[in-house]
Each structure stands twice: as C-alpha cells, then as structure tokens.
Design a protein around this motif. Structure first.
Motif, PDB file in Angstrom:
ATOM      1  N   UNK A  44       0.840  -1.205   0.000  1.00 22.76           N
ATOM      2  CA  UNK A  44       0.000   0.000   0.000  1.00 22.76           C
ATOM      3  C   UNK A  44       0.874   1.254   0.000  1.00 22.76           C
ATOM      4  N   UNK A  45       1.997   1.177   0.696  1.00 25.17           N
ATOM      5  CA  UNK A  45       2.948   2.300   0.659  1.00 25.17           C
ATOM      6  C   UNK A  45       3.406   2.556  -0.763  1.00 25.17           C
ATOM      7  N   UNK A  46       3.682   1.449  -1.464  1.00 20.99           N
ATOM      8  CA  UNK A  46       4.120   1.580  -2.860  1.00 20.99           C
ATOM      9  C   UNK A  46       2.995   2.162  -3.722  1.00 20.99           C
ATOM     10  N   UNK A  47       1.749   1.803  -3.400  1.00 25.71           N
ATOM     11  CA  UNK A  47       0.626   2.371  -4.154  1.00 25.71           C
ATOM     12  C   UNK A  47       0.576   3.896  -3.972  1.00 25.71           C
ATOM     13  N   UNK A  48       0.779   4.367  -2.745  1.00 24.91           N
ATOM     14  CA  UNK A  48       0.785   5.817  -2.518  1.00 24.91           C
ATOM     15  C   UNK A  48       1.907   6.465  -3.319  1.00 24.91           C
ATOM     16  N   UNK A  49       3.048   5.803  -3.324  1.00 27.91           N
ATOM     17  CA  UNK A  49       4.207   6.276  -4.082  1.00 27.91           C
ATOM     18  C   UNK A  49       3.852   6.375  -5.575  1.00 27.91           C
ATOM     19  N   UNK A  50       3.208   5.335  -6.082  1.00 25.96           N
ATOM     20  CA  UNK A  50       2.851   5.313  -7.506  1.00 25.96           C
ATOM     21  C   UNK A  50       1.816   6.384  -7.838  1.00 25.96           C
ATOM     22  N   UNK A  51       0.836   6.555  -6.947  1.00 28.14           N
ATOM     23  CA  UNK A  51      -0.175   7.593  -7.204  1.00 28.14           C
ATOM     24  C   UNK A  51       0.502   8.956  -7.302  1.00 28.14           C
ATOM     25  N   UNK A  52       1.433   9.197  -6.387  1.00 26.53           N
ATOM     26  CA  UNK A  52       2.146  10.485  -6.407  1.00 26.53           C
ATOM     27  C   UNK A  52       2.938  10.636  -7.711  1.00 26.53           C
ATOM     28  N   UNK A  53       3.567   9.545  -8.151  1.00 26.81           N
ATOM     29  CA  UNK A  53       4.317   9.597  -9.421  1.00 26.81           C
ATOM     30  C   UNK A  53       3.375   9.825 -10.604  1.00 26.81           C
ATOM     31  N   UNK A  54       2.231   9.113 -10.596  1.00 26.01           N
ATOM     32  CA  UNK A  54       1.298   9.189 -11.727  1.00 26.01           C
ATOM     33  C   UNK A  54       0.804  10.607 -11.957  1.00 26.01           C
ATOM     34  N   UNK A  55       0.568  11.322 -10.851  1.00 26.79           N
ATOM     35  CA  UNK A  55       0.008  12.671 -11.009  1.00 26.79           C
ATOM     36  C   UNK A  55       1.105  13.741 -10.938  1.00 26.79           C
ATOM     37  N   UNK A  56       2.343  13.299 -10.848  1.00 27.52           N
ATOM     38  CA  UNK A  56       3.457  14.257 -10.773  1.00 27.52           C
ATOM     39  C   UNK A  56       3.309  15.172  -9.559  1.00 27.52           C
ATOM     40  N   UNK A  57       2.925  14.582  -8.429  1.00 26.49           N
ATOM     41  CA  UNK A  57       2.626  15.394  -7.239  1.00 26.49           C
ATOM     42  C   UNK A  57       3.847  16.190  -6.789  1.00 26.49           C
ATOM     43  N   UNK A  58       3.614  17.429  -6.478  1.00 22.87           N
ATOM     44  CA  UNK A  58       4.679  18.273  -5.928  1.00 22.87           C
ATOM     45  C   UNK A  58       4.339  18.693  -4.503  1.00 22.87           C
ATOM     46  N   UNK A  59       3.040  18.702  -4.200  1.00 24.00           N
ATOM     47  CA  UNK A  59       2.616  19.088  -2.856  1.00 24.00           C
ATOM     48  C   UNK A  59       1.676  17.995  -2.324  1.00 24.00           C
ATOM     49  N   UNK A  60       2.101  17.380  -1.229  1.00 30.45           N
ATOM     50  CA  UNK A  60       1.341  16.269  -0.656  1.00 30.45           C
ATOM     51  C   UNK A  60       1.002  16.602   0.791  1.00 30.45           C
ATOM     52  N   UNK A  61      -0.226  16.290   1.172  1.00 34.00           N
ATOM     53  CA  UNK A  61      -0.641  16.455   2.570  1.00 34.00           C
ATOM     54  C   UNK A  61      -1.003  15.089   3.130  1.00 34.00           C
ATOM     55  N   UNK A  62      -0.482  14.805   4.313  1.00 31.84           N
ATOM     56  CA  UNK A  62      -0.836  13.550   5.007  1.00 31.84           C
ATOM     57  C   UNK A  62      -1.422  13.902   6.374  1.00 31.84           C
ATOM     58  N   UNK A  63      -2.533  13.278   6.708  1.00 34.56           N
ATOM     59  CA  UNK A  63      -3.128  13.458   8.043  1.00 34.56           C
ATOM     60  C   UNK A  63      -2.926  12.139   8.786  1.00 34.56           C
ATOM     61  N   UNK A  64      -2.027  12.130   9.766  1.00 38.83           N
ATOM     62  CA  UNK A  64      -1.695  10.909  10.517  1.00 38.83           C
ATOM     63  C   UNK A  64      -0.344  10.364  10.089  1.00 38.83           C
ATOM     64  N   UNK A  65       0.704  10.719  10.846  1.00 44.51           N
ATOM     65  CA  UNK A  65       2.082  10.389  10.455  1.00 44.51           C
ATOM     66  C   UNK A  65       2.558   9.060  11.034  1.00 44.51           C
ATOM     67  N   UNK A  66       2.223   8.809  12.298  1.00 43.10           N
ATOM     68  CA  UNK A  66       2.805   7.715  13.085  1.00 43.10           C
ATOM     69  C   UNK A  66       4.337   7.833  13.008  1.00 43.10           C
ATOM     70  N   UNK A  67       5.034   6.793  12.553  1.00 47.42           N
ATOM     71  CA  UNK A  67       6.499   6.872  12.476  1.00 47.42           C
ATOM     72  C   UNK A  67       6.971   7.323  11.100  1.00 47.42           C
ATOM     73  N   UNK A  68       6.039   7.728  10.244  1.00 47.71           N
ATOM     74  CA  UNK A  68       6.444   8.311   8.959  1.00 47.71           C
ATOM     75  C   UNK A  68       6.698   7.305   7.846  1.00 47.71           C
TER      76      UNK A  68
END
Ligand SMILES: C[S@@+](CC[C@H](N)C(=O)[O-])C[C@H]1O[C@@H](n2cnc3c(N)ncnc32)[C@H](O)[C@@H]1O
Length: 223
Positions: A44-68
């Motif tokens: 699932x971490x890799x899926x988030x990574x891929x989504x960010x790559x697919x949309x060329x994300x430059x600004x990402x917001x995460x709500x809930x960090x835990x250990x990052x």
C-alpha cells in the motif's frame, strides 16, 4: 486472518518491492520505540508512491504520520522542490518520525506539524492546493478531514482514505461506534458530493481485511 494472505503479500513484496533497508529500518525504529504497527502495508505504501508519481505530485498532505512510513514512501516520489506536509497529534510519534525522515534522507522534503489535525488544518489554507491528500488518522473525524481536503484541493487533486473496510464492518448497519460512523459518512460523502468521483477497494494481507478509498476532485461537475 487467512495465512495465505500473508504468503501472497510476502510473494508480491519479494517480486515487486525487493529489499529496502531504509524502510525496513523505519519499521524497526517504530517497533523499538513501541509504536503500534498500524502503518500502511508495504504494498500500500508503494501504491501511494505510484499515485504520487502518476500525477506528478509536488505538494502532498498527510493526516496521521505515526512513524512516517507512508510519509517516506510518498516523499520518495517527489521531484525537485516537492514537499510533504504531515500532521501528527502525538509528540512521541512525531519524534520517532523525524528521526526516521533524517535516516531515510528525506527530511528536507517533509514538514511535520505537531497538533490535532483539526487544529493544524486551518493553518494550511494559505499553502494549498495540494496534489495528493492521504487521510490516515482518527476515523471518527474522517468526514471533517474530507471537508478540509476539499478546501485544500484543486480540480485533479487525489484524495486517499485508509481503513475503510474494517474487517467487513463497514457494510453493517449504521452503528453507534464513532469509528465506524466516521468511515461510513466519509464514503457517503464521496458518493454524494458532485465535486468528487471515487471508489474503494477491499484489501487483504498483512493488515488483515481492510480497504482504501480513492477519489479525485473533478475538473467540472458531471453533466
Ligand atoms: C494509522 S496511524 C498513521 C500511519 C501512517 N500514515 C503510516 O502509514 O505510516 C494514525 C496516526 O494518526 C495520529 N492521530 C490520531 N488522531 C489524530 C489527530 N486528531 N490529529 C493528528 N494525528 C492524529 C495517531 O497518533 C497515529 O500516529
């Protein structure tokens, strides 16, 4: 939990992710610090990574960090000048996450804001819009987080919400359990709001039976 889910997760991780000493060290540091093991699973971490790559994300917001752990996956998808802002209420989790960001070599791309998300989100209005928003904190507040995500988005922003299946409970009757009600209302809002179009997928594996919702802010309302 069906043992085969774990076997398949391990197989897929081996085939598709391989060994990743930095992320393994992150999980080891979380465990050593006594953090609960409720980070997203590696696939699932890799899926988030891929989504960010697919949309060329430059600004990402995460709500809930835990250990990052998820933060590092997303930060690794950022190009030059990209940034993740991650919100965390627990000081101890934040401390562990900051050390993990430094070890992973991504601290320059991540800003952790400490405090209850409903208190820190209003401060982000001037820094919006975000390209990708990952909602992964307390479930009762998911509807509020989705409202904030809409305020902090633009047409095309991708919004992801985690843990929306909860071992199948999501399909049960409207409940007095605030966690479940939060998730149910979150999904209802995605389905009802003309500004959004979304879906949800059930996931089985290392985290049991759960799922995630993905929505995109529409360019224009449906005809
Ligand atoms: C499921 S964990 C996040 C896991 C992380 N995204 C990952 O996959 O590595 C949820 C985190 O949200 C934090 N949290 C809970 N309620 C919060 C709130 N009101 N505001 C900000 N963070 C909160 C918890 O302390 C916990 O660290």
């Amino acid at each position: 939990m069906d043992g085969r889910w774990l076997e398949v997760d391990s197989f897929l991780e081996e085939q598709l992710l391989g060994s990743d000493p930095v992320l393994e060290a992150t999980l080891a540091a979380n465990a050593a610090a006594g953090l609960p093991s409720i980070d997203v699973a590696p696939l699932a971490g890799k899926l988030l990574h891929l989504l960010a790559l697919m949309i060329g994300a430059r600004r990402i917001l995460e709500i809930g960090t835990l250990g990052g752990y998820s933060t590092i996956w997303m930060a690794r998808a950022l190009g030059e000048g990209g940034r993740v802002i991650t919100l965390e209420a627990d000081e101890r989790h934040a401390e562990v996450a900051r050390a993990n960001f430094a070890r992973a070599g991504v601290a320059d791309r991540i800003e952790l804001r400490l405090g209850r998300a409903l208190d820190t989100l209003p401060g982000l209005v001037g820094e919006a819009p975000f390209d990708l928003i990952f909602i992964d904190a307390d479930k009762p507040a998911m509807p509020d987080y989705l409202s904030w995500a809409l305020k902090l988005s633009r047409p095309g922003t991708v919004i992801v919400g985690d843990n929306v299946v909860r071992g199948g409970q999501v399909a049960g009757p409207a409940s007095s359990d605030p966690w479940l009600r939060g998730v149910q209302r979150f999904l209802e809002m995605i389905g009802e709001d003309d500004r959004l179009t979304g879906t949800a997928l059930q996931v089985v594996g290392a985290r049991g039976w759960d799922g995630l919702a993905i929505a995109v802010v529409r360019e224009r309302p449906p005809a």
